[in-house]
Design an enzyme around this catalytic site. Structure first.
Site, PDB file in Angstrom:
ATOM      1  N   TYR A   1       0.846  -1.204   0.000  1.00 61.48           N
ATOM      2  CA  TYR A   1       0.000   0.000   0.000  1.00 61.48           C
ATOM      3  C   TYR A   1       0.880   1.252   0.000  1.00 61.48           C
ATOM      4  O   TYR A   1       0.647   2.200  -0.754  1.00 61.48           O
ATOM      5  CB  TYR A   1      -0.902  -0.055   1.233  1.00 61.48           C
ATOM      6  CG  TYR A   1      -1.933   1.033   1.340  1.00 61.48           C
ATOM      7  CD1 TYR A   1      -3.161   0.917   0.691  1.00 61.48           C
ATOM      8  CD2 TYR A   1      -1.706   2.168   2.114  1.00 61.48           C
ATOM      9  CE1 TYR A   1      -4.127   1.903   0.816  1.00 61.48           C
ATOM     10  CE2 TYR A   1      -2.661   3.160   2.242  1.00 61.48           C
ATOM     11  CZ  TYR A   1      -3.874   3.021   1.590  1.00 61.48           C
ATOM     12  OH  TYR A   1      -4.820   4.004   1.711  1.00 61.48           O
TER      13      TYR A   1
HETATM   14  N1  LIG Z   1     -10.035   5.290   4.930  1.00 66.70           N
HETATM   15  C1  LIG Z   1      -8.879   5.894   5.065  1.00 66.70           C
HETATM   16  O1  LIG Z   1      -8.456   6.247   6.193  1.00 66.70           O
HETATM   17  C2  LIG Z   1      -8.024   6.194   3.870  1.00 66.70           C
HETATM   18  C3  LIG Z   1      -6.850   6.934   4.066  1.00 66.70           C
HETATM   19  C4  LIG Z   1      -6.049   7.232   2.973  1.00 66.70           C
HETATM   20  C5  LIG Z   1      -6.422   6.805   1.715  1.00 66.70           C
HETATM   21  N2  LIG Z   1      -7.568   6.083   1.543  1.00 66.70           N
HETATM   22  C6  LIG Z   1      -7.892   5.659   0.188  1.00 66.70           C
HETATM   23  O2  LIG Z   1      -9.195   6.090  -0.158  1.00 66.70           O
HETATM   24  C7  LIG Z   1      -9.717   5.209  -1.162  1.00 66.70           C
HETATM   25  C8  LIG Z   1     -11.093   4.751  -0.727  1.00 66.70           C
HETATM   26  O3  LIG Z   1     -10.960   3.993   0.470  1.00 66.70           O
HETATM   27  P1  LIG Z   1     -12.127   3.865   1.550  1.00 66.70           P
HETATM   28  O4  LIG Z   1     -11.523   4.127   2.862  1.00 66.70           O
HETATM   29  O5  LIG Z   1     -13.317   4.631   1.108  1.00 66.70           O
HETATM   30  O6  LIG Z   1     -12.409   2.279   1.459  1.00 66.70           O
HETATM   31  P2  LIG Z   1     -13.762   1.448   1.381  1.00 66.70           P
HETATM   32  O7  LIG Z   1     -14.825   2.054   2.208  1.00 66.70           O
HETATM   33  O8  LIG Z   1     -13.355   0.056   1.642  1.00 66.70           O
HETATM   34  O9  LIG Z   1     -14.221   1.612  -0.150  1.00 66.70           O
HETATM   35  C9  LIG Z   1     -13.441   1.099  -1.183  1.00 66.70           C
HETATM   36  C10 LIG Z   1     -14.242   1.132  -2.470  1.00 66.70           C
HETATM   37  O10 LIG Z   1     -13.404   0.595  -3.524  1.00 66.70           O
HETATM   38  C11 LIG Z   1     -14.128  -0.417  -4.214  1.00 66.70           C
HETATM   39  N3  LIG Z   1     -13.193  -1.401  -4.746  1.00 66.70           N
HETATM   40  C12 LIG Z   1     -12.270  -2.129  -4.089  1.00 66.70           C
HETATM   41  N4  LIG Z   1     -11.632  -2.948  -4.937  1.00 66.70           N
HETATM   42  C13 LIG Z   1     -12.155  -2.718  -6.168  1.00 66.70           C
HETATM   43  C14 LIG Z   1     -11.917  -3.258  -7.459  1.00 66.70           C
HETATM   44  N5  LIG Z   1     -11.010  -4.219  -7.664  1.00 66.70           N
HETATM   45  N6  LIG Z   1     -12.635  -2.793  -8.500  1.00 66.70           N
HETATM   46  C15 LIG Z   1     -13.583  -1.832  -8.315  1.00 66.70           C
HETATM   47  N7  LIG Z   1     -13.859  -1.271  -7.121  1.00 66.70           N
HETATM   48  C16 LIG Z   1     -13.151  -1.725  -6.055  1.00 66.70           C
HETATM   49  C17 LIG Z   1     -15.054  -0.998  -3.136  1.00 66.70           C
HETATM   50  O11 LIG Z   1     -16.191  -1.654  -3.682  1.00 66.70           O
HETATM   51  P3  LIG Z   1     -16.254  -3.232  -3.991  1.00 66.70           P
HETATM   52  O12 LIG Z   1     -15.524  -3.940  -2.899  1.00 66.70           O
HETATM   53  O13 LIG Z   1     -17.714  -3.479  -4.036  1.00 66.70           O
HETATM   54  O14 LIG Z   1     -15.613  -3.403  -5.334  1.00 66.70           O
HETATM   55  C18 LIG Z   1     -15.493   0.274  -2.426  1.00 66.70           C
HETATM   56  O15 LIG Z   1     -16.539   0.892  -3.151  1.00 66.70           O
HETATM   57  C19 LIG Z   1      -8.682   4.085  -1.303  1.00 66.70           C
HETATM   58  O16 LIG Z   1      -7.811   4.377  -2.376  1.00 66.70           O
HETATM   59  C20 LIG Z   1      -7.913   4.170  -0.009  1.00 66.70           C
HETATM   60  O17 LIG Z   1      -6.625   3.650  -0.129  1.00 66.70           O
HETATM   61  C21 LIG Z   1      -8.381   5.766   2.593  1.00 66.70           C
END
Ligand SMILES: NC(=O)c1ccc[n+]([C@@H]2O[C@H](COP(=O)([O-])OP(=O)(O)OC[C@H]3O[C@@H](n4cnc5c(N)ncnc54)[C@H](OP(=O)(O)O)[C@@H]3O)[C@@H](O)[C@H]2O)c1
Length: 259
Positions: free
Chosen positions: A164
């Site tokens: 990551y």
């Molecule tokens: N939460 C944090 O603290 C944080 C911090 C820094 C960065 N981020 C980044 O923010 C972004 C969103 O994360 P989040 O926290 O919102 O996570 P999340 O709630 O788990 O949502 C992730 C989304 O990505 C989709 N996804 C995962 N794998 C996929 C694939 N192979 N093809 C298409 N869609 C896919 C999931 O849907 P499905 O599983 O249904 O496909 C879901 O809609 C990510 O890039 C993460 O690294 C998050």
């Protein structure tokens, strides 16, 4: 934007008539970003794998359609064709918010998880932006490509997430590379670098009281972010309000990186 532009500053945030693709739009940060774009007047295509989550999101995001796909395996040409068909025209903005996490110490980190993380967080955004950029350049259309980075763009935050961390660092480099090549032709690339946000991705970490307290004690604002606090920044980057910003990762972290 030019000096004949007489829109008010608030109007610069509007996305009326723009078509936006949000990967990861089914839940979490992507869904909140899609909500912001829809509320700002855009037509929005939501891309992720879980049909029920997409359907629920379409129920709340204004002017949205579901385009179910796995960004790891989908052909970017057919993905963008499907999005264009669903939206009724060429895509102006992409938001790359699909993501997942795998936590394991480096000595045991499985190569297949390394490949999956790199694929979803770095290769898929590259390939989708590459294809969208080809189309925008060929048509002479402006565009905004919005990526999601992390605090790992700037520092090693916690152990056990080597893939990551590498992928997110790569996202920062990709944003600068796209900006270098395309911003002179009207296509900007930027990213949001979130701190700790309350979503499914961080759920397991924050259900461990000791780890949660350790992290919270290092955030000057003393709390996690909500997805909507990332969404307003993505809207800014997608819209003409950020017309002179390109190649940047905007940190939204409650003060973590400054403390
Ligand atoms: N939460 C944090 O603290 C944080 C911090 C820094 C960065 N981020 C980044 O923010 C972004 C969103 O994360 P989040 O926290 O919102 O996570 P999340 O709630 O788990 O949502 C992730 C989304 O990505 C989709 N996804 C995962 N794998 C996929 C694939 N192979 N093809 C298409 N869609 C896919 C999931 O849907 P499905 O599983 O249904 O496909 C879901 O809609 C990510 O890039 C993460 O690294 C998050």
């Amino acid at each position: 934007m030019n000096d004949k532009d007489n829109r008010s500053v608030l109007d610069l945030f509007r996305l009326d008539g723009r078509r936006v693709v949000v990967t990861g739009g089914g839940r979490g940060i992507g869904r909140a970003m899609a909500q912001a774009m829809g509320e700002a007047g855009a037509d929005v295509a939501l891309v992720s794998r879980t049909r029920e989550q997409l359907d629920a999101a379409v129920g709340s995001v204004p002017n949205s359609v579901a385009v179910p796909a796995d960004v790891m395996t989908v052909d970017p040409v057919s993905l963008l064709d499907d999005c264009q068909d669903a939206l009724g025209g060429a895509v102006d903005v992409v938001v790359h918010a699909a993501g997942f996490q795998h936590r394991q110490p480096i000595v045991d980190f499985p190569p297949e998880q390394w490949d999956r993380i790199l694929s979803v967080h770095l290769t898929a955004p590259f390939r989708i932006s590459q294809e969208l950029g080809r189309r925008q350049l060929a048509d002479g259309r402006p565009g905004s490509h919005v990526f999601i980075g992390s605090l790992n763009n700037f520092q090693s935050v916690v152990p056990d997430i080597p893939a990551y961390a590498a992928a997110k660092s790569g996202v920062g480099a990709l944003v600068r590379a796209i900006s270098k090549e395309w911003s002179g032709r009207g296509i900007r690339a930027n990213g949001v670098a979130p701190g700790w946000v309350r979503t499914e991705l961080t759920e397991s970490l924050f259900s461990d009281r000791e780890k949660a307290d350790g992290i919270l004690s290092r955030i000057p604002m003393g709390r996690l972010a909500e997805p909507a606090e990332m969404a307003s920044v993505a809207l800014f980057l997608a819209s003409d309000a950020s017309s002179y910003i390109t190649g940047q990762m905007i940190v939204v972290d409650g003060g973590w990186t400054t403390s």
